[in-house]
Scaffold this active site. Structure first.
Site, PDB file in Angstrom:
ATOM      1  CG  HIS A 118      -2.109  -0.804   1.163  1.00 16.75           C
ATOM      2  ND1 HIS A 118      -2.081  -2.177   1.288  1.00 16.75           N
ATOM      3  CD2 HIS A 118      -3.421  -0.473   0.974  1.00 16.75           C
ATOM      4  CE1 HIS A 118      -3.318  -2.650   1.181  1.00 16.75           C
ATOM      5  NE2 HIS A 118      -4.145  -1.633   0.992  1.00 16.75           N
ATOM      6  CG  ASN A 149       4.690  -4.125   2.700  1.00 20.94           C
ATOM      7  OD1 ASN A 149       4.374  -2.999   3.040  1.00 20.94           O
ATOM      8  ND2 ASN A 149       3.793  -5.044   2.370  1.00 20.94           N
TER       9      ASN A 149
END
Length: 265
Positions: A118, A149
């Site tokens: 994201h 991430n």
């Protein structure tokens, strides 16, 4: 002969059907059907779009880069009231219906070895089901190393939430550094950035303060402070003018500065 004709007809229908699906299928939408907008970044603080493909959702704005099949930047506001802890059910990743060229399908990530990372974190949008679901458009994701991430990138996202709680409203602009020669994944050739940036703005006018991060796309245990850079450096690498609508003297003062003194780490 009759069977061969039927077989050829079925193949032709399948090809036509696939073409129609690819060119005219409109994916489901997480957007509010009545078009209501939430807390968006004011145009005075939106970056320049090098692609001309600016998409506005209810709770964030992005500039989509079709050659790289991802956003070159995502801009959003973060307010204290956004930082809630509702337990939301994760929706499916879907194509962004507002991207004219269609954002890449999430299937491109399968078997690639990369996370669907994201840009606007889903965790920043738990206050509303719609706001949360909107973060699952594929225009809001970029291929990321899973350790990056879940590691330093996640630590930076948590730090931004901490600053929001401490200092109040923030404007955040984030994305991967998109350039030529990057590794690509999937049938749609999604580029894999070698580094990611995040620019955080608090305050306004002459009292505004900016902090910018440029982080290689791999896990690191180094302190976040080690990745603070001038906004000018990120502009040079991306070709994006991040505060194009601000006065030149404001840009000169803010974008050349590296000052962590007023940001508690």
């Amino acid at each position: 002969m009759k069977n061969r004709t039927i077989y050829a007809l079925l193949i032709t229908l399948c090809v036509i059907g696939f073409w129609l699906f690819e060119n005219f299928y409109t994916p489901a939408t997480y957007s509010n059907p009545n078009g209501a907008k939430g807390d968006l970044v004011h145009t005075d603080f939106l970056p320049y779009s090098t692609t001309g493909e600016v998409v506005q959702h209810a709770y964030y704005t992005l500039s989509y880069s079709e050659p790289h099949e991802q956003a070159e930047w995502v801009a959003y506001t973060l307010k204290r009231e956004h930082l809630t802890y509702e337990d939301r059910e994760r929706p499916y990743f879907i194509e962004d219906p507002k991207v004219k060229t269609k954002s890449a399908d999430w299937w491109n990530y399968r078997g690639s070895g990369y996370d669907r990372g994201h840009l606007l974190p889903a965790g920043d949008r738990r206050f509303s089901e719609q706001a949360y679901n909107e973060t699952f458009y594929t225009s809001n994701i970029s291929p990321q190393n899973k350790y990056f991430n879940a590691g330093i990138w996640n630590r930076l996202e948590q730090k931004v939430r901490y600053w929001c709680k401490k200092y109040g409203d923030l404007i955040v602009v984030t994305g991967g550094v998109l350039e030529n020669g990057l590794e690509e994944i999937g049938s749609e050739d999604i580029d894999v950035p070698n580094s990611f940036y995040k620019i955080v703005l608090k305050g306004n006018g002459g009292g505004a303060q900016v902090l910018a991060f440029l982080i290689p796309a791999e896990e690191s245990q180094e302190p976040l402070q080690n990745f603070v850079v001038p906004v000018d450096e990120i502009e040079e690498k991306t070709g994006i003018d991040f505060f194009q609508n601000q006065p030149e003297n404001w840009q000169s003062a803010m974008e050349a500065r590296v000052d962590t003194q007023d940001w508690k780490f």
